[in-house]
Scaffold this motif. Structure first.
Motif, short mmCIF file in Angstrom:
data_model
loop_
_atom_site.label_atom_id
_atom_site.label_comp_id
_atom_site.label_asym_id
_atom_site.label_seq_id
_atom_site.Cartn_x
_atom_site.Cartn_y
_atom_site.Cartn_z
N GLN A 1 0.81 -1.21 0.00
CA GLN A 1 0.00 0.00 0.00
C GLN A 1 0.85 1.27 0.00
O GLN A 1 0.48 2.27 -0.61
CB GLN A 1 -0.93 0.00 1.22
CG GLN A 1 -1.91 -1.16 1.23
CD GLN A 1 -3.15 -0.84 2.03
OE1 GLN A 1 -3.71 0.24 1.93
NE2 GLN A 1 -3.58 -1.79 2.85
N ARG A 2 1.98 1.23 0.70
CA ARG A 2 2.83 2.42 0.74
C ARG A 2 3.43 2.72 -0.62
O ARG A 2 3.66 3.88 -0.97
CB ARG A 2 3.91 2.25 1.80
CG ARG A 2 3.35 2.19 3.20
CD ARG A 2 4.41 2.06 4.26
NE ARG A 2 3.81 1.88 5.59
CZ ARG A 2 4.46 1.88 6.73
NH1 ARG A 2 5.78 2.08 6.73
NH2 ARG A 2 3.83 1.71 7.87
N PRO B 1 -0.56 3.40 -2.92
CA PRO B 1 -1.78 3.76 -2.18
C PRO B 1 -2.96 3.95 -3.13
O PRO B 1 -2.77 4.21 -4.34
CB PRO B 1 -1.40 5.08 -1.49
CG PRO B 1 -0.31 5.65 -2.35
CD PRO B 1 0.45 4.48 -2.89
N SER C 1 -3.89 8.10 0.87
CA SER C 1 -3.15 8.98 1.75
C SER C 1 -4.06 10.08 2.29
O SER C 1 -4.97 10.55 1.59
CB SER C 1 -1.96 9.61 1.00
OG SER C 1 -1.36 10.62 1.78
N GLN D 1 -3.35 13.01 2.62
CA GLN D 1 -3.17 14.19 1.77
C GLN D 1 -4.17 14.20 0.62
O GLN D 1 -4.56 15.26 0.14
CB GLN D 1 -1.74 14.23 1.22
CG GLN D 1 -0.67 14.29 2.30
CD GLN D 1 -0.77 15.54 3.16
OE1 GLN D 1 -1.17 16.59 2.67
NE2 GLN D 1 -0.42 15.42 4.43
N LEU E 1 -0.49 2.84 5.86
CA LEU E 1 0.43 3.78 5.22
C LEU E 1 1.37 4.42 6.23
O LEU E 1 2.24 5.21 5.85
CB LEU E 1 -0.35 4.87 4.48
CG LEU E 1 -1.31 4.41 3.38
CD1 LEU E 1 -1.96 5.62 2.71
CD2 LEU E 1 -0.60 3.56 2.35
N GLU F 1 0.34 6.51 8.54
CA GLU F 1 -0.19 7.83 8.85
C GLU F 1 -1.09 7.77 10.08
O GLU F 1 -1.83 6.79 10.27
CB GLU F 1 -0.99 8.39 7.67
CG GLU F 1 -0.15 8.59 6.42
CD GLU F 1 -0.99 9.07 5.24
OE1 GLU F 1 -0.42 9.73 4.35
OE2 GLU F 1 -2.21 8.77 5.21
N GLN G 1 -12.68 5.75 4.84
CA GLN G 1 -11.89 4.97 3.89
C GLN G 1 -12.62 3.68 3.49
O GLN G 1 -12.62 3.29 2.33
CB GLN G 1 -10.53 4.65 4.49
CG GLN G 1 -9.64 5.84 4.76
CD GLN G 1 -8.65 6.11 3.64
OE1 GLN G 1 -8.59 5.41 2.65
NE2 GLN G 1 -7.86 7.17 3.80
#
Length: 500
Positions: A74-75, A78, A305, A307, A351, A353, A363
């Motif tokens: 996933q990192r 994503p 993410s 972001q 991730l 985060e 999500q």
């Protein structure tokens, strides 16, 4: 002590060298394969009793390594949101500074729900639970007044309670109240939750899903007014949230998760379907939407993410002030949650985060809405185990062969060749696993394959080192003997010469 150590080392060398290392390699292959399969034992096969003892004695290296690899998937890749079906109304720092500290009086929360409902969302989910009465309610305040203020107390009791005002707002809007499961009873927990019927197709899934005996939920008056109740609980593994259950067990009853209940209310469905067979839960459905699940009713979350999802947040202060574009709310799935410092239930995603707990629910809703599921079906584990056994047996059979004119000759000529070959093959496997993840959304456990096959290859690496060591020793022995013979020949000559 040194003698025993030398004996054990000699025995180990003999064992590794026996039959070119094949017996040890076979034992390693079978033993690690059992440990690997034990970490994800299928539900449709009876689990041997000895595996429980084995799991307690041996650290679950395979599970930890598997989770780290899935996080890396996933990192590196994503999820990129393709739509914005969810809006989060955040009770944030700005809101608290303007409207006052949390918890709010329930009438203020009712005003927020009315303001959201005025923009016509599909459903409103509250990531908040209210198990106790509002102590700022007029009737509660009246009870604390002195006897000299009897007239004021009577006037306050004539006013509707804050629970009544909130219940009216909950009833008028498409609202769902959240709850959280507990293993044991607490002061404010109960054993029941008002939920819609869940229709089960197949065996009763209670034996597989995550179960709780108690729940922290809102007051019965509020539950009766809302159009649904749902669980917010999310399992944490090593401090990280990777999966979210779609259905839970509460006592002997199935209850839905918040994403599933939001979907039910948004589609106007009257019930939720759960599909199960002898291997566990296969999926859950609402209206014409079917969500594939793991055997325990969970889904793997493919995280975007933070972001990329910040645009979904709007401040509750702006909602109350009428400053939010109605399109941010209209026909959206709206979640109300705490994000203010010291109030938010912060969670770590795959991730890496740190996000508010309400973001996890958002999500999951996006994952269901977009239909982009990560999957790890039972057959994939069997495919991995079969690959490990077949490829491991090929290594054991082929690598030590003396008649081989290609790979085996190279393996014997270069002691480190087995390690190099193992690394190259596993890098190819890892690259293929990432490709499968990107293209098909399948979570291939390349780490278990790497661990087992590397251990098998290391058996022959150790054997080659022993052979190299044994070849080096005979070369030194003649030289030493020749030196001793020369000294013996010089001794009589020196005796005849006499002293100088």
């Amino acid at each position: 002590m040194k003698r025993y150590l030398r004996q054990w080392l000699a025995f180990a060398k003999h064992l590794l060298a026996a039959h070119k290392g094949r017996p040890v390699a076979l034992l390693v292959l079978l033993g690690l394969s059992v440990l690997n399969l034990s970490s994800e034992w299928p539900n449709d096969i009876a689990r041997p009793a000895f595996l429980g003892t084995l799991d307690a004695a041996v650290p679950d290296t395979f599970k930890s390594a598997r989770q780290l690899l899935f996080d890396q998937y996933q990192r590196r890749f994503p999820r990129i949101p393709s739509s914005e079906p969810v809006t989060i109304v955040a009770i944030d720092e700005d809101t608290l500074a303007r409207m006052g500290q949390w918890p709010w009086p329930r009438n203020r929360l009712a005003n927020l729900i009315d303001a959201i409902a005025a923009q016509h969302p599909l459903a409103i989910g509250l990531g908040i639970y209210m198990p106790e009465p509002d102590q700022t309610s007029p009737d509660k305040v009246a009870g604390n007044l002195p006897k000299t203020a009897a007239a004021l107390a009577a006037g306050l009791r004539a006013l509707p309670s804050h629970e009544a005002l909130l219940a009216r707002s909950l009833r008028a809007a498409p609202t769902i109240l959240g709850a959280v499961g507990f293993e044991n009873a607490a002061f404010t927990t109960s054993t029941g939750l008002r939920t819609v019927p869940i229709s089960v197709h197949g065996p009763n899934p209670l034996q597989w899903v995550q179960r709780f005996s108690h729940v922290l939920a809102s007051l019965p008056e509020l539950q009766a007014a809302a159009h649904g109740q749902a669980m917010l609980s999310a399992p944490v593994e090593g401090g990280v949230i990777r999966r979210l259950p779609m259905v839970f067990g509460l006592g002997d009853k199935l209850v839905p998760s918040l994403p599933l209940e939001m979907l039910r209310l948004a589609t106007g469905s009257s019930a939720i379907d759960v599909f199960a067979d002898g291997a566990g839960v296969q999926g859950v459905g609402v209206a014409d939407v079917t969500v594939p699940t793991q055997a325990d009713g969970d889904i793997w979350l493919h995280f975007a993410s933070i972001q990329a999802t910040r645009n979904r947040y709007v401040s509750a202060r702006d909602i109350l002030a009428g400053k939010v574009d109605p399109e941010r709310i209209r026909d959206k799935l709206v979640l109300v949650g705490l994000t203010g410092a010291g109030l938010a239930d912060m969670r770590t995603t795959a991730l890496g985060e740190l996000v508010p707990g309400i973001e996890i629910q958002a999500q999951a809703m996006e994952t269901v809405f977009e239909g982009r599921f990560l999957r790890r079906p039972v057959w994939l584990k069997w495919a991995e185990s079969s690959f490990i056994l077949v490829f491991g047996l090929l290594i054991i059979w082929y690598v030590p062969r003396t008649g081989s004119r290609r790979l085996a000759v190279f393996m014997r000529a270069v002691p480190k060749a087995s390690a190099v070959l193992g690394i190259v093959l596993n890098l190819l496997l890892l690259s293929l696993s990432f490709l499968v993840f990107v293209r098909l959304g399948l979570l291939v456990d390349a780490t278990s394959i790497f661990i087992v096959l590397s251990a098998v290859m290391s058996c022959f690496f150790s054997t080659n080192l022993l052979h190299a060591d044994e070849k080096a020793r005979p070369a030194a022995t003649p030289t030493s003997a020749q030196g001793q013979g020369a000294d013996a020949e010089r001794a009589p000559a020196m005796a005849q010469a006499g002293p100088l």
